[in-house]
Motif scaffolding. Sequence first.
Motif, PDB file in Angstrom:
ATOM      1  N   ARG A  94       0.809  -1.197   0.352  1.00  0.00           N
ATOM      2  CA  ARG A  94       0.569  -0.302  -0.145  1.00  0.00           C
ATOM      3  C   ARG A  94       0.798   1.367  -0.373  1.00  0.00           C
ATOM      4  NH1 ARG A  94      -4.841  -1.539   4.396  1.00  0.00           N
ATOM      5  NH2 ARG A  94      -5.238  -3.321   3.257  1.00  0.00           N
ATOM      6  N   ALA A  95       0.370   2.213  -1.177  1.00  0.00           N
ATOM      7  CA  ALA A  95       0.673   3.712  -0.906  1.00  0.00           C
ATOM      8  C   ALA A  95       0.024   4.803   0.347  1.00  0.00           C
ATOM      9  CB  ALA A  95       1.239   4.283  -1.741  1.00  0.00           C
ATOM     10  N   ARG A  96       0.946   5.331   0.441  1.00  0.00           N
ATOM     11  CA  ARG A  96       0.604   6.671   1.536  1.00  0.00           C
ATOM     12  C   ARG A  96       0.131   7.298   0.301  1.00  0.00           C
ATOM     13  NH1 ARG A  96      -0.358   7.027   6.951  1.00  0.00           N
ATOM     14  NH2 ARG A  96      -0.197   8.905   8.327  1.00  0.00           N
ATOM     15  N   VAL A  97      -0.897   8.181   0.887  1.00  0.00           N
ATOM     16  CA  VAL A  97      -1.395   9.384  -0.149  1.00  0.00           C
ATOM     17  C   VAL A  97      -2.336   9.966   0.495  1.00  0.00           C
ATOM     18  CG1 VAL A  97      -1.155   8.080  -2.540  1.00  0.00           C
ATOM     19  CG2 VAL A  97      -3.106   7.345  -0.773  1.00  0.00           C
ATOM     20  N   PRO A  98      -2.737  10.842   0.265  1.00  0.00           N
ATOM     21  CA  PRO A  98      -3.956  12.077   0.275  1.00  0.00           C
ATOM     22  C   PRO A  98      -5.015  10.925   0.507  1.00  0.00           C
ATOM     23  CG  PRO A  98      -2.427  13.231  -0.607  1.00  0.00           C
ATOM     24  CD  PRO A  98      -2.418  11.906  -1.389  1.00  0.00           C
ATOM     25  N   ASP A  99      -5.967  11.501   1.242  1.00  0.00           N
ATOM     26  CA  ASP A  99      -7.301  10.297   2.031  1.00  0.00           C
ATOM     27  C   ASP A  99      -8.260  12.585   1.407  1.00  0.00           C
ATOM     28  OD1 ASP A  99      -9.844   9.431   1.595  1.00  0.00           O
ATOM     29  OD2 ASP A  99     -10.102   9.774   3.766  1.00  0.00           O
ATOM     30  N   LYS A 100      -9.009  12.202  -0.323  1.00  0.00           N
ATOM     31  CA  LYS A 100      -9.710  13.837  -1.036  1.00  0.00           C
ATOM     32  C   LYS A 100     -11.255  12.895   0.184  1.00  0.00           C
ATOM     33  CE  LYS A 100      -6.921  13.602  -5.476  1.00  0.00           C
ATOM     34  NZ  LYS A 100      -6.212  12.599  -5.919  1.00  0.00           N
ATOM     35  N   SER A 101     -11.169  12.222   0.264  1.00  0.00           N
ATOM     36  CA  SER A 101     -12.553  12.127   1.264  1.00  0.00           C
ATOM     37  C   SER A 101     -12.295  12.334   2.578  1.00  0.00           C
ATOM     38  CB  SER A 101     -13.667  10.272   1.249  1.00  0.00           C
ATOM     39  OG  SER A 101     -12.890  10.116   2.089  1.00  0.00           O
ATOM     40  N   ALA A 102     -11.324  13.025   2.916  1.00  0.00           N
ATOM     41  CA  ALA A 102     -11.636  13.815   4.831  1.00  0.00           C
ATOM     42  C   ALA A 102     -11.080  15.522   4.270  1.00  0.00           C
ATOM     43  CB  ALA A 102     -10.274  12.531   5.265  1.00  0.00           C
ATOM     44  N   PRO A 103     -11.686  15.527   5.364  1.00  0.00           N
ATOM     45  CA  PRO A 103     -11.102  16.935   4.625  1.00  0.00           C
ATOM     46  C   PRO A 103      -9.749  17.458   6.434  1.00  0.00           C
ATOM     47  CG  PRO A 103     -12.895  17.244   7.283  1.00  0.00           C
ATOM     48  CD  PRO A 103     -12.830  15.468   6.496  1.00  0.00           C
ATOM     49  N   PRO A 104      -9.421  18.276   5.545  1.00  0.00           N
ATOM     50  CA  PRO A 104      -7.271  18.463   5.476  1.00  0.00           C
ATOM     51  C   PRO A 104      -7.730  18.355   7.540  1.00  0.00           C
ATOM     52  CG  PRO A 104      -8.614  20.400   4.532  1.00  0.00           C
ATOM     53  CD  PRO A 104      -9.290  19.612   4.675  1.00  0.00           C
ATOM     54  N   ASN A 105      -6.563  18.496   7.628  1.00  0.00           N
ATOM     55  CA  ASN A 105      -6.119  18.897   9.706  1.00  0.00           C
ATOM     56  C   ASN A 105      -6.235  20.509   9.539  1.00  0.00           C
ATOM     57  OD1 ASN A 105      -4.603  19.667  12.107  1.00  0.00           O
ATOM     58  ND2 ASN A 105      -3.894  17.770  11.772  1.00  0.00           N
ATOM     59  N   LYS A 106      -7.133  20.412  10.425  1.00  0.00           N
ATOM     60  CA  LYS A 106      -7.142  21.502  11.013  1.00  0.00           C
ATOM     61  C   LYS A 106      -6.949  22.404  11.320  1.00  0.00           C
ATOM     62  CE  LYS A 106     -12.489  20.893  12.141  1.00  0.00           C
ATOM     63  NZ  LYS A 106     -13.756  20.916  12.976  1.00  0.00           N
ATOM     64  N   ARG A 107      -5.892  22.116  12.368  1.00  0.00           N
ATOM     65  CA  ARG A 107      -4.857  21.945  13.398  1.00  0.00           C
ATOM     66  C   ARG A 107      -3.220  23.145  12.164  1.00  0.00           C
ATOM     67  NH1 ARG A 107       0.115  21.127  15.344  1.00  0.00           N
ATOM     68  NH2 ARG A 107      -0.817  19.154  15.149  1.00  0.00           N
ATOM     69  N   THR A 108      -2.905  22.430  11.481  1.00  0.00           N
ATOM     70  CA  THR A 108      -1.834  22.487  10.278  1.00  0.00           C
ATOM     71  C   THR A 108      -2.252  22.409   8.385  1.00  0.00           C
ATOM     72  OG1 THR A 108      -2.192  20.261   9.445  1.00  0.00           O
ATOM     73  CG2 THR A 108      -0.081  21.097  11.650  1.00  0.00           C
TER      74      THR A 108
END
Length: 124
Positions: A94-108
Motif C-alpha cells: 500500500r502507498a500512503r496518499v492524501p485522503d480526498k474524502s476527509a477534510p484537511p487537518n484544522k491545525r496544520t
Amino acid sequence: MSTFAVFGMTRDFAMFEARKKTPTHRFEKDKGGQPRRVELTQDEWEAAVIARAESIMEGARVVQLCRPFDAPQFAKDFVALARRRGECRDMDIRARVPDKSAPPNKRTGKPAMTWKPLAEIGLA
C-alpha cells in the motif's frame, strides 16, 4: 513522494500477538460458586497461545508488517522474503496518499493521509 509499506499477516506476527494477549491463568468456580484464579501450566499456556495464533491466522485482520519504504520494488522484495520465510496471508503493498474524502487537518491545513493499495492508485 509517497511511501510504501507491506500489509498482511504472518505466522510470526500472529504468534507474537498471541503471546502478548494470552493470559497465564483462568477462572474456575469453587464449591461455593465463587470464581477462583487458577494458574496455567507452561504446556497449557503454550497450547492456548497456539490456538490463539491459529485464530488470528484464520481471521481477516491485517497489520503493517514493516517500516515504510521509499519505492514499491523494496516492498515487493520484502513480500518475497516474507513468503519464503514462513506462512503468511493477504500480503498487500500500500502507498500512503492524501485522503480526498476527509477534510484537511484544522491545525496544520495539511490533507489527511491514508494507506491505499497500489491497484487503487494505478501503480500496480
